[in-house]
Design a protein around this motif. Structure first.
Motif, PDB file in Angstrom:
ATOM      1  N   ARG A  54      65.386  56.561  -6.848  1.00 28.88           N
ATOM      2  CA  ARG A  54      64.193  56.610  -7.809  1.00 28.88           C
ATOM      3  C   ARG A  54      63.723  55.326  -8.654  1.00 28.88           C
ATOM      4  O   ARG A  54      62.912  55.261  -9.536  1.00 28.88           O
ATOM      5  CB  ARG A  54      64.585  57.568  -9.059  1.00 28.88           C
ATOM      6  CG  ARG A  54      64.819  58.778  -8.616  1.00 28.88           C
ATOM      7  CD  ARG A  54      65.703  59.721  -9.414  1.00 28.88           C
ATOM      8  NE  ARG A  54      65.949  60.993  -8.900  1.00 28.88           N
ATOM      9  CZ  ARG A  54      66.934  61.349  -7.700  1.00 28.88           C
ATOM     10  NH1 ARG A  54      67.498  60.193  -7.302  1.00 28.88           N
ATOM     11  NH2 ARG A  54      66.943  62.698  -7.287  1.00 28.88           N
ATOM     12  N   ASP A  78      57.098  60.359  -9.165  1.00 33.75           N
ATOM     13  CA  ASP A  78      57.533  61.908  -9.076  1.00 33.75           C
ATOM     14  C   ASP A  78      58.482  62.249 -10.388  1.00 33.75           C
ATOM     15  O   ASP A  78      58.963  61.536 -10.881  1.00 33.75           O
ATOM     16  CB  ASP A  78      58.346  62.046  -8.006  1.00 33.75           C
ATOM     17  CG  ASP A  78      57.473  61.954  -6.688  1.00 33.75           C
ATOM     18  OD1 ASP A  78      56.304  62.047  -6.696  1.00 33.75           O
ATOM     19  OD2 ASP A  78      58.355  61.728  -5.570  1.00 33.75           O
ATOM     20  N   SER A  79      58.217  63.440 -10.635  1.00 39.75           N
ATOM     21  CA  SER A  79      58.991  63.921 -11.793  1.00 39.75           C
ATOM     22  C   SER A  79      60.618  64.003 -11.447  1.00 39.75           C
ATOM     23  O   SER A  79      60.868  64.638 -10.342  1.00 39.75           O
ATOM     24  CB  SER A  79      58.468  65.346 -12.405  1.00 39.75           C
ATOM     25  OG  SER A  79      59.278  65.917 -13.035  1.00 39.75           O
ATOM     26  N   GLN A  83      60.667  67.464  -9.251  1.00 41.16           N
ATOM     27  CA  GLN A  83      60.506  66.658  -7.792  1.00 41.16           C
ATOM     28  C   GLN A  83      59.111  66.748  -7.287  1.00 41.16           C
ATOM     29  O   GLN A  83      58.799  67.420  -6.074  1.00 41.16           O
ATOM     30  CB  GLN A  83      61.484  67.457  -6.815  1.00 41.16           C
ATOM     31  CG  GLN A  83      63.130  67.297  -7.513  1.00 41.16           C
ATOM     32  CD  GLN A  83      63.419  65.593  -7.235  1.00 41.16           C
ATOM     33  OE1 GLN A  83      63.049  65.008  -6.266  1.00 41.16           O
ATOM     34  NE2 GLN A  83      63.935  65.288  -8.335  1.00 41.16           N
ATOM     35  N   ARG A  84      58.166  66.578  -8.186  1.00 42.37           N
ATOM     36  CA  ARG A  84      56.676  66.698  -7.869  1.00 42.37           C
ATOM     37  C   ARG A  84      55.800  65.500  -8.561  1.00 42.37           C
ATOM     38  O   ARG A  84      56.662  65.011  -9.395  1.00 42.37           O
ATOM     39  CB  ARG A  84      56.181  68.018  -8.218  1.00 42.37           C
ATOM     40  CG  ARG A  84      56.672  69.263  -7.602  1.00 42.37           C
ATOM     41  CD  ARG A  84      56.168  70.559  -8.399  1.00 42.37           C
ATOM     42  NE  ARG A  84      54.765  70.485  -8.539  1.00 42.37           N
ATOM     43  CZ  ARG A  84      53.871  71.031  -9.537  1.00 42.37           C
ATOM     44  NH1 ARG A  84      54.581  71.645 -10.355  1.00 42.37           N
ATOM     45  NH2 ARG A  84      52.923  70.970  -9.505  1.00 42.37           N
ATOM     46  N   PRO A  85      54.694  65.103  -7.728  1.00 45.01           N
ATOM     47  CA  PRO A  85      54.340  64.134  -8.531  1.00 45.01           C
ATOM     48  C   PRO A  85      53.750  64.410 -10.248  1.00 45.01           C
ATOM     49  O   PRO A  85      53.762  65.491 -10.684  1.00 45.01           O
ATOM     50  CB  PRO A  85      52.717  63.882  -7.892  1.00 45.01           C
ATOM     51  CG  PRO A  85      53.058  64.519  -6.653  1.00 45.01           C
ATOM     52  CD  PRO A  85      54.040  65.562  -6.677  1.00 45.01           C
TER      53      PRO A  85
END
Length: 304
Positions: A54, A78-79, A83-85
């Motif tokens: 990360r 990503d968050s 686990q997404r933008p």
């Protein structure tokens, strides 16, 4: 007017950049995300692999350099939690806050302007005294106390509305009602004070001498000239609502950007925090610019 808009835009961009830099470094003080997302007994090699995946293993200044490069592309990463933008997560939450703030401010402005103008028509009368007491009480009450009392009375004791959530229109009643109280009290006081000044001016006395009806004097002639301070206070209150309405969204479980920011700070989801600050700051900048343009529309002298 074009030069004014350009100048304000440049100043706002510098302020926005400084805010993002400040949030970037302060958010890192909350701790290492690996300590939060991994088990307590996780070996150091696993923690290091988590950081490397990360980009959290690099020195802080190197991470900041990568952040600036990605910022130009509007990429916040990503968050960690979802686990997404991160920007997609913020975009999904922002319309909820925008709708909540927009509905609340529309109701506040209509109620405060009408009641404030009516109270100023007869200073010291019964209606004026009652509205003054209500406005002072509303402006002084803290949001969290109003929210808890509203849940206890209307949701628990009476069972009229749900305690939290967004499934039906009934779920919106308590959040809107709680957010309504404080801005309503403040703006009502400003409207009353501005209208008293406007109604005692020379042009109002001239209109009365010509036989113009009191309703037209109050809501046509005096109200427009009394709106400048009202717009200033209303813009400040709307900025507070756009800033997340953190307390109300947290208490009522409302999926807006305020609750998202609080959850992301607690979860050390740095990318979401930065994306939320970015979008909220842009919205406040656009709203302030709109307020300045409204000044020029109401009073042509401001254009020069």
């Amino acid at each position: 007017m074009g030069r004014f808009v350009l100048r304000r835009s440049l100043f706002s961009l510098f302020s926005l950049f400084g805010l993002l830099v400040l949030v970037f470094f302060l958010s890192r003080l909350t701790g290492d995300p690996a300590a939060l997302y991994l088990p307590v007994d996780a070996p150091e090699s696993v923690r290091q692999a988590f950081r490397e995946a990360r980009g959290l293993d690099a020195p802080l200044l190197a991470q900041f350099g990568d952040f600036l490069v990605n910022l130009v592309q509007f990429d916040f990463g990503d968050s960690l939690r979802r686990q997404r933008p991160a920007f997609d997560v913020v975009i999904e939450a922002f319309p909820w806050t925008l709708a909540l703030a927009g509905i609340t401010m529309a109701l506040v402005l209509v109620a405060a302007i009408v009641l404030g103008a009516l109270a100023a028509m007869k200073v010291g009368g019964i209606f004026d005294r009652i509205s003054s007491v209500i406005s002072l009480t509303a402006a002084s009450a803290p949001d969290f106390w109003i929210a808890l009392m509203a849940i206890f009375i209307f949701a628990v004791a009476l069972g009229w509305v749900p305690t939290s959530g967004t499934g039906t229109p009934w779920h919106w009643i308590l959040p809107i009602g709680v957010l309504f109280v404080r801005p309503f009290g403040l703006i009502l006081q400003v409207v009353r004070s501005s209208m008293i000044t406007a109604l005692s001016s020379a042009y109002v006395k001239t209109a009365r001498a010509k036989g113009v009806r009191q309703r037209a004097i109050t809501f046509v002639h005096a109200l427009r000239n009394a709106m400048l301070p009202v717009i200033t206070v209303a813009g400040d209150q709307a900025a507070g609502l756009l800033n997340g309405a953190v307390v109300v969204e947290t208490v009522f479980g409302f999926p807006g950007i305020g609750k998202l920011m609080i959850d992301s700070i607690l979860q050390r989801d740095f990318a979401v925090v930065l994306a939320a600050i970015m979008l909220t700051s842009l919205a406040i900048f656009l709203m302030n610019l709109l307020i300045d343009l409204t000044y020029a529309f109401l009073d042509p002298r401001i254009r020069y």
